[in-house]
Design a protein around this motif. Sequence first.
Motif, PDB file in Angstrom:
ATOM      1  N   ALA A 104       0.807  -1.219   0.000  1.00  0.00           N
ATOM      2  CA  ALA A 104       0.000   0.000   0.000  1.00  0.00           C
ATOM      3  C   ALA A 104       0.840   1.269   0.000  1.00  0.00           C
ATOM      4  O   ALA A 104       0.303   2.365  -0.196  1.00  0.00           O
ATOM      5  CB  ALA A 104      -0.939   0.001   1.203  1.00  0.00           C
ATOM      6  N   GLY A 105       2.147   1.135   0.241  1.00  0.00           N
ATOM      7  CA  GLY A 105       3.015   2.300   0.222  1.00  0.00           C
ATOM      8  C   GLY A 105       3.217   2.969   1.569  1.00  0.00           C
ATOM      9  O   GLY A 105       3.822   4.037   1.642  1.00  0.00           O
ATOM     10  N   ALA A 106       2.720   2.371   2.662  1.00  0.00           N
ATOM     11  CA  ALA A 106       2.947   2.939   3.989  1.00  0.00           C
ATOM     12  C   ALA A 106       4.399   2.790   4.407  1.00  0.00           C
ATOM     13  O   ALA A 106       4.885   3.521   5.283  1.00  0.00           O
ATOM     14  CB  ALA A 106       2.030   2.273   5.011  1.00  0.00           C
ATOM     15  N   LEU A 107       5.086   1.835   3.809  1.00  0.00           N
ATOM     16  CA  LEU A 107       6.534   1.695   3.928  1.00  0.00           C
ATOM     17  C   LEU A 107       7.085   1.457   2.526  1.00  0.00           C
ATOM     18  O   LEU A 107       6.449   0.765   1.721  1.00  0.00           O
ATOM     19  CB  LEU A 107       6.921   0.524   4.831  1.00  0.00           C
ATOM     20  CG  LEU A 107       6.693   0.708   6.335  1.00  0.00           C
ATOM     21  CD1 LEU A 107       6.918  -0.622   7.071  1.00  0.00           C
ATOM     22  CD2 LEU A 107       7.610   1.781   6.927  1.00  0.00           C
ATOM     23  N   ALA A 108       8.241   2.040   2.236  1.00  0.00           N
ATOM     24  CA  ALA A 108       8.901   1.758   0.963  1.00  0.00           C
ATOM     25  C   ALA A 108       9.236   0.274   0.901  1.00  0.00           C
ATOM     26  O   ALA A 108       9.379  -0.379   1.949  1.00  0.00           O
ATOM     27  CB  ALA A 108      10.165   2.596   0.839  1.00  0.00           C
ATOM     28  N   PRO A 109       9.357  -0.305  -0.299  1.00  0.00           N
ATOM     29  CA  PRO A 109       9.587  -1.748  -0.406  1.00  0.00           C
ATOM     30  C   PRO A 109      10.725  -2.273   0.458  1.00  0.00           C
ATOM     31  O   PRO A 109      10.568  -3.278   1.157  1.00  0.00           O
ATOM     32  CB  PRO A 109       9.870  -1.939  -1.899  1.00  0.00           C
ATOM     33  CG  PRO A 109       9.077  -0.872  -2.558  1.00  0.00           C
ATOM     34  CD  PRO A 109       9.168   0.316  -1.633  1.00  0.00           C
ATOM     35  N   VAL A 110      11.849  -1.606   0.443  1.00  0.00           N
ATOM     36  CA  VAL A 110      12.998  -2.118   1.206  1.00  0.00           C
ATOM     37  C   VAL A 110      12.744  -2.005   2.707  1.00  0.00           C
ATOM     38  O   VAL A 110      13.172  -2.873   3.487  1.00  0.00           O
ATOM     39  CB  VAL A 110      14.299  -1.400   0.801  1.00  0.00           C
ATOM     40  CG1 VAL A 110      14.320   0.043   1.302  1.00  0.00           C
ATOM     41  CG2 VAL A 110      15.520  -2.157   1.311  1.00  0.00           C
ATOM     42  N   GLU A 111      12.001  -0.971   3.150  1.00  0.00           N
ATOM     43  CA  GLU A 111      11.709  -0.823   4.570  1.00  0.00           C
ATOM     44  C   GLU A 111      10.634  -1.807   5.014  1.00  0.00           C
ATOM     45  O   GLU A 111      10.660  -2.307   6.136  1.00  0.00           O
ATOM     46  CB  GLU A 111      11.276   0.617   4.875  1.00  0.00           C
ATOM     47  CG  GLU A 111      12.314   1.673   4.530  1.00  0.00           C
ATOM     48  CD  GLU A 111      13.626   1.496   5.277  1.00  0.00           C
ATOM     49  OE1 GLU A 111      13.660   0.787   6.308  1.00  0.00           O
ATOM     50  OE2 GLU A 111      14.644   2.080   4.834  1.00  0.00           O
ATOM     51  N   GLY A 112       9.686  -2.098   4.122  1.00  0.00           N
ATOM     52  CA  GLY A 112       8.701  -3.125   4.428  1.00  0.00           C
ATOM     53  C   GLY A 112       9.373  -4.480   4.614  1.00  0.00           C
ATOM     54  O   GLY A 112       9.016  -5.247   5.514  1.00  0.00           O
ATOM     55  N   PHE A 113      10.355  -4.758   3.762  1.00  0.00           N
ATOM     56  CA  PHE A 113      11.093  -6.013   3.902  1.00  0.00           C
ATOM     57  C   PHE A 113      11.895  -6.017   5.195  1.00  0.00           C
ATOM     58  O   PHE A 113      11.971  -7.043   5.887  1.00  0.00           O
ATOM     59  CB  PHE A 113      12.030  -6.222   2.716  1.00  0.00           C
ATOM     60  CG  PHE A 113      12.772  -7.528   2.761  1.00  0.00           C
ATOM     61  CD1 PHE A 113      12.191  -8.688   2.270  1.00  0.00           C
ATOM     62  CD2 PHE A 113      14.048  -7.607   3.310  1.00  0.00           C
ATOM     63  CE1 PHE A 113      12.861  -9.898   2.325  1.00  0.00           C
ATOM     64  CE2 PHE A 113      14.725  -8.815   3.376  1.00  0.00           C
ATOM     65  CZ  PHE A 113      14.127  -9.966   2.876  1.00  0.00           C
ATOM     66  N   ARG A 114      12.512  -4.879   5.527  1.00  0.00           N
ATOM     67  CA  ARG A 114      13.288  -4.797   6.769  1.00  0.00           C
ATOM     68  C   ARG A 114      12.408  -5.140   7.973  1.00  0.00           C
ATOM     69  O   ARG A 114      12.823  -5.844   8.889  1.00  0.00           O
ATOM     70  CB  ARG A 114      13.863  -3.388   6.921  1.00  0.00           C
ATOM     71  CG  ARG A 114      14.913  -3.251   8.038  1.00  0.00           C
ATOM     72  CD  ARG A 114      15.368  -1.818   8.211  1.00  0.00           C
ATOM     73  NE  ARG A 114      15.822  -1.221   6.973  1.00  0.00           N
ATOM     74  CZ  ARG A 114      17.039  -1.394   6.464  1.00  0.00           C
ATOM     75  NH1 ARG A 114      17.903  -2.169   7.105  1.00  0.00           N
ATOM     76  NH2 ARG A 114      17.376  -0.810   5.342  1.00  0.00           N
TER      77      ARG A 114
END
Length: 340
Positions: A104-114
């Motif tokens: 949904a974009g609440a976290l950038a892809p790399v931060e969502g993975f983190r």
Amino acid sequence: MKAVVVCPGRGTYGKGELGSLLRLHGAKRDLLAGYEAIRAEAGQDSLTALDGAARFEVARHTRGDNASALIHAMTVADVRDLRGVEVVAVTGNSMGWYSALAVAGALAPVEGFRLANGMGALMQAALIGGQLVYPHMGDDWRPDPARKAGLLALVGEIGARPGHVFALSIDLGGMLVLAGNEAGLAAFEAAVPKAGQFPLRLPNHAAFHTALQAPVAAQGQAAFRGLPWQQPKVPMIDGRGEIWWPRASDLGALADYTLGHQVVAAYDFTRAIAVAAREFAPDLFIVTGPGTTLGGAVAQSLVLAGWRGMRSKDDFMARQAERPLLVSMGREDQRGLVTG
């Protein structure tokens, strides 16, 4: 075509999914490189090594620090392949909430993975308690509120016994995912009749979404509350059925929910799907990969909600045959319906 995206949780990457990440998404080097860098920094096996292994190993591939990373990566990569659909909302099951944040974009892809990778590692390191699954619906998927209420009353009674910790972990369509300490789990297993393979213990699963996870929640808050949270680009439906709207979400509250309530309190996936259906009236529910097991829980949740007049499995199957209401991207015969 309007669609709600549903992100799967733990347990969806199994033997049949081995190799699927590289086969379907190996060319997405920009996405995977960021994920691999986080894994390398933490001294973890690479996604390439895990997904490209010669054989599936339960002890290795179902570990929280490995399964969470594989499932999250597959989910986000699958969403990039969607064509011809308008995503009107995103939800997820359990750790799928972390994936929903990235989708949904609440976290950038790399931060969502983190976040997904890090919480998986914290839960694996602690591995407090365990989980099992037990059905409250029959094979016909006809709602049986009395049976469900009786099972939940039993859960509460066991959880109140001295030395026993036992509670609802996830309300998952026609299934109850239950969690607790060994005394609680064993007491429930002894109290209910066998129903095929159920009650079924889940390997490498802790007592997720219960108060036993309080130490993990505290660690997660210390490690991840400072992530660069953003306003979601599409609405997100959480494990309470609450909606987080674009341009109107309190980001501090979002971080608090994700690292607090979502970790230590029951996750109501059934309600999340009902809210998605009623509030957004999608043409289609799309369950991302890996695996196909979450599709049944989505369908059962729609039946429990009485969506479009459905009251049984036969009703759902008739609707699905007429015009698909549900697409599982982990199924080769359905994936092409939403990827062009």
